[in-house]
Design a protein around this motif. Structure first.
Motif, mmCIF file in Angstrom:
data_model
loop_
_atom_site.group_PDB
_atom_site.id
_atom_site.type_symbol
_atom_site.label_atom_id
_atom_site.label_comp_id
_atom_site.label_asym_id
_atom_site.label_seq_id
_atom_site.Cartn_x
_atom_site.Cartn_y
_atom_site.Cartn_z
ATOM 1 N N ARG A 4 8.385 -48.833 -24.989
ATOM 2 C CA ARG A 4 7.955 -47.563 -24.400
ATOM 3 C C ARG A 4 8.500 -47.403 -22.988
ATOM 4 O O ARG A 4 8.818 -46.288 -22.563
ATOM 5 N N ILE A 5 8.598 -48.498 -22.258
ATOM 6 C CA ILE A 5 9.189 -48.428 -20.913
ATOM 7 C C ILE A 5 10.665 -48.018 -21.017
ATOM 8 O O ILE A 5 11.134 -47.147 -20.280
ATOM 9 N N GLU A 6 11.390 -48.653 -21.939
ATOM 10 C CA GLU A 6 12.808 -48.337 -22.112
ATOM 11 C C GLU A 6 13.025 -46.900 -22.575
ATOM 12 O O GLU A 6 14.090 -46.326 -22.344
ATOM 13 N N ASP A 7 12.011 -46.330 -23.207
ATOM 14 C CA ASP A 7 12.133 -44.990 -23.791
ATOM 15 C C ASP A 7 11.808 -43.878 -22.794
ATOM 16 O O ASP A 7 12.022 -42.700 -23.085
ATOM 17 N N LEU A 8 11.291 -44.234 -21.621
ATOM 18 C CA LEU A 8 10.779 -43.226 -20.688
ATOM 19 C C LEU A 8 11.813 -42.175 -20.300
ATOM 20 O O LEU A 8 11.506 -40.984 -20.229
ATOM 21 N N ASP A 9 13.017 -42.595 -20.022
ATOM 22 C CA ASP A 9 14.036 -41.663 -19.529
ATOM 23 C C ASP A 9 14.979 -41.161 -20.622
ATOM 24 O O ASP A 9 15.994 -40.524 -20.332
ATOM 25 N N ALA A 14 1.281 -38.887 -17.755
ATOM 26 C CA ALA A 14 1.899 -38.248 -16.593
ATOM 27 C C ALA A 14 3.345 -37.849 -16.887
ATOM 28 O O ALA A 14 4.018 -38.461 -17.717
ATOM 29 N N LYS A 15 3.823 -36.811 -16.200
ATOM 30 C CA LYS A 15 5.196 -36.366 -16.359
ATOM 31 C C LYS A 15 6.155 -37.227 -15.538
ATOM 32 O O LYS A 15 7.333 -37.323 -15.854
ATOM 33 N N ASP A 16 5.636 -37.837 -14.468
ATOM 34 C CA ASP A 16 6.461 -38.667 -13.605
ATOM 35 C C ASP A 16 6.711 -40.012 -14.291
ATOM 36 O O ASP A 16 5.789 -40.808 -14.476
ATOM 37 N N SER A 17 7.950 -40.273 -14.671
ATOM 38 C CA SER A 17 8.266 -41.498 -15.410
ATOM 39 C C SER A 17 7.982 -42.751 -14.587
ATOM 40 O O SER A 17 7.645 -43.800 -15.143
#
Length: 309
Positions: A162-167, A108-111
């Protein structure tokens, strides 16, 4: 421009890499066993009964994990025949776990939505000492966790990075890029070392970390164009700025001298990690967890042939 052409989405490239990997591994080991890889799920499940454990997965979960890895991680799938039969299922579970977590981050595009999906996987790992939710990958991974005493923090690392990399639109430094590769592919390599029981030798775990880090860096290089289309860049800002790379050329898939110089900088770091892994002289029992080193090594050789274009 040619980086994306060398990914496993190309059947021809996959076939060439498969042959070269099999030849290299056979030369190193003298033989290889494919029987474990293609055994019936029930047979592999019965083989696991030799060791007492607190959790037992369903017989069909292993086959679903194998199907997932075959479809989405063909190169690591090709390394499975070099793993002993008792270790095939847990290694496959780890690779399938990485595939599913990666898909969750890409769907998804929505982080915020992606973070919810990744948090589901984190919660699933957290529940391994209780009653985890049913999912074939979670099921197989939970059995491996109990049977081999896998480090839960390493499993968390695959998700948390991967969570930290989202934004993050573009990684800032080479050190940050290495940390991301180490926390994802490096963590998986160390978990594989725990599965085969060679983790007690400190050099084995360090070698696994370096091999995984090299693999992670090469994966990020290979999908540079795809990431650019999603407004994401894993070429460090300090590198692209030093080489005056025009980022707009990445979305167009245009090869430039500036891009080649940036790719070269990251590739040299990956090569250094492979070199360190070799110099650590891991013990022979660690080799099954280190055979995937052939994947980044072959890719780097191909990059060199193409002058890092």
């Amino acid at each position: 421009q040619r980086l994306s052409h060398f990914s496993c989405s190309s059947p021809a490239a996959s076939k060439v890499m498969a042959v070269r990997m099999l030849r290299a591994a056979r030369t190193a080991q003298g033989h290889y066993r494919a029987s474990a890889l293609f055994a019936e799920p029930a047979q592999m499940w019965r083989a696991c009964q030799r060791t007492e454990r607190r959790y037992q997965s369903r017989p069909d979960s292993a086959q679903q994990c194998i199907d997932t890895v075959r479809r989405s991680d063909i190169e690591n799938f090709l390394c499975l025949p070099f793993v002993s039969s008792e270790h095939v299922n847990p290694i496959v579970a780890l690779r399938a776990f990485n595939v599913e977590v990666g898909k969750s981050a890409d769907k998804a595009k929505d982080s915020k939505l992606v973070e919810i999906r990744l948090q589901w996987w984190r919660n699933a790992v957290e529940s391994f000492d209780g009653k985890p939710p049913y999912h074939p990958v979670v099921d197989s991974l939970c059995e491996a966790y109990h049977r081999f005493g896998l480090d839960r923090d390493l499993l968390y690392s695959v998700i948390d990075h991967r969570i930290e990399d989202l934004d993050v639109k573009q990684v800032e430094t080479m050190a940050a890029l290495e940390a991301y590769a180490r926390g994802t592919q490096g963590a998986l390599a160390k978990l594989s070392m725990q599965v085969i029981g060679a983790e007690k030798h400190e050099h084995n775990m360090l070698a696994a970390e370096h091999v995984g880090t090299a693999a992670g860096l090469c994966l990020l290089l290979r999908f540079t164009h795809l990431h650019a289309l999603k407004d994401k860049l894993y070429l460090p800002r300090e590198v692209t700025a030093a080489n005056k790379l025009n980022l707009s050329t990445l979305e167009k898939g245009e090869g430039t001298q500036e891009l080649s110089q940036c790719v070269y900088s990251v590739a040299m770091i990956a090569k250094e990690h492979l070199k360190i892994a070799t110099e650590l002289a891991p013990t022979p029992d660690a080799l099954p967890a280190l055979y995937p080193a052939a994947i980044p090594r072959l890719f780097l050789e191909r990059l060199d042939e193409l002058h890092y274009d």
